[in-house]
Scaffold this motif. Structure first.
Motif, PDB file in Angstrom:
ATOM      1  N   ARG A  82       0.832  -1.205   0.000  1.00 28.69           N
ATOM      2  CA  ARG A  82       0.000   0.000   0.000  1.00 28.69           C
ATOM      3  C   ARG A  82       0.869   1.259   0.000  1.00 28.69           C
ATOM      4  O   ARG A  82       0.634   2.188  -0.781  1.00 28.69           O
ATOM      5  N   GLU A  83       1.852   1.291   0.892  1.00 31.26           N
ATOM      6  CA  GLU A  83       2.727   2.460   1.009  1.00 31.26           C
ATOM      7  C   GLU A  83       3.480   2.732  -0.291  1.00 31.26           C
ATOM      8  O   GLU A  83       3.539   3.876  -0.753  1.00 31.26           O
ATOM      9  N   ARG A  84       4.038   1.684  -0.878  1.00 32.52           N
ATOM     10  CA  ARG A  84       4.818   1.861  -2.110  1.00 32.52           C
ATOM     11  C   ARG A  84       3.941   2.325  -3.279  1.00 32.52           C
ATOM     12  O   ARG A  84       4.363   3.152  -4.073  1.00 32.52           O
ATOM     13  N   LEU A  85       2.728   1.785  -3.363  1.00 29.09           N
ATOM     14  CA  LEU A  85       1.833   2.167  -4.455  1.00 29.09           C
ATOM     15  C   LEU A  85       1.359   3.614  -4.309  1.00 29.09           C
ATOM     16  O   LEU A  85       1.167   4.311  -5.296  1.00 29.09           O
ATOM     17  N   ILE A  86       1.208   4.068  -3.083  1.00 29.88           N
ATOM     18  CA  ILE A  86       0.855   5.469  -2.844  1.00 29.88           C
ATOM     19  C   ILE A  86       2.043   6.364  -3.186  1.00 29.88           C
ATOM     20  O   ILE A  86       1.889   7.363  -3.890  1.00 29.88           O
ATOM     21  N   GLU A  87       3.235   5.973  -2.715  1.00 34.56           N
ATOM     22  CA  GLU A  87       4.452   6.767  -2.944  1.00 34.56           C
ATOM     23  C   GLU A  87       4.732   6.998  -4.418  1.00 34.56           C
ATOM     24  O   GLU A  87       5.155   8.080  -4.819  1.00 34.56           O
ATOM     25  N   CYS A  88       4.515   5.979  -5.241  1.00 31.84           N
ATOM     26  CA  CYS A  88       4.867   6.090  -6.658  1.00 31.84           C
ATOM     27  C   CYS A  88       3.754   6.697  -7.512  1.00 31.84           C
ATOM     28  O   CYS A  88       3.923   6.881  -8.713  1.00 31.84           O
ATOM     29  N   GLY A  89       2.611   6.995  -6.892  1.00 28.78           N
ATOM     30  CA  GLY A  89       1.521   7.616  -7.628  1.00 28.78           C
ATOM     31  C   GLY A  89       0.574   6.641  -8.309  1.00 28.78           C
ATOM     32  O   GLY A  89      -0.392   7.047  -8.948  1.00 28.78           O
ATOM     33  N   TRP A  90       0.827   5.360  -8.171  1.00 29.23           N
ATOM     34  CA  TRP A  90      -0.006   4.328  -8.806  1.00 29.23           C
ATOM     35  C   TRP A  90      -1.456   4.428  -8.343  1.00 29.23           C
ATOM     36  O   TRP A  90      -2.380   4.377  -9.152  1.00 29.23           O
TER      37      TRP A  90
END
Length: 108
Positions: A46-54
């Motif tokens: 969840r965190e990574r997908l939010i960080e990258c704008g996905w």
């Protein structure tokens, strides 16, 4: 003799039947769930997908679909069916690699 390495059942290494693959996936999933690692990995994802704008990109895509068809003319299920393949296909390789690395580390 073949140059490839073979198992006792004469299948090339890395080639298992679907049932074997499925039971292996189930065993791994069970270990992940029982240890709490699955929840930790989901949070990391969840965190990574939010960080990258996905997440924002998919959210905007959903808004466009609803706007094009009209709010009353699209169900959540229809929207999910349409957007899910795009969502899976657009997860950045770096995010997939990080998750895979974490799973491999956990299984060691």
């Amino acid at each position: 003799a073949s140059a490839s390495v073979r198992r006792m059942n004469d299948q090339p290494v890395g080639v298992g039947n679907d049932r074997t693959q499925q039971s292996l996936q189930e065993a791994i999933n069970q270990r992940l769930v029982e240890s709490g690692e699955r929840e930790r990995l989901k949070q990391l994802l969840r965190e990574r997908l939010i960080e990258c704008g996905w997440r924002d990109e998919l959210k905007e895509r959903c808004k466009r679909v609803v706007k094009e068809r009209g709010f009353e003319n699209v169900t959540a299920d229809e929207l999910a069916k349409e957007i899910a393949p795009l969502g899976r296909a657009t997860v950045p390789d770096a995010v997939k690699a990080e998750l895979l690395k974490n799973i491999r580390t956990f299984l060691k």
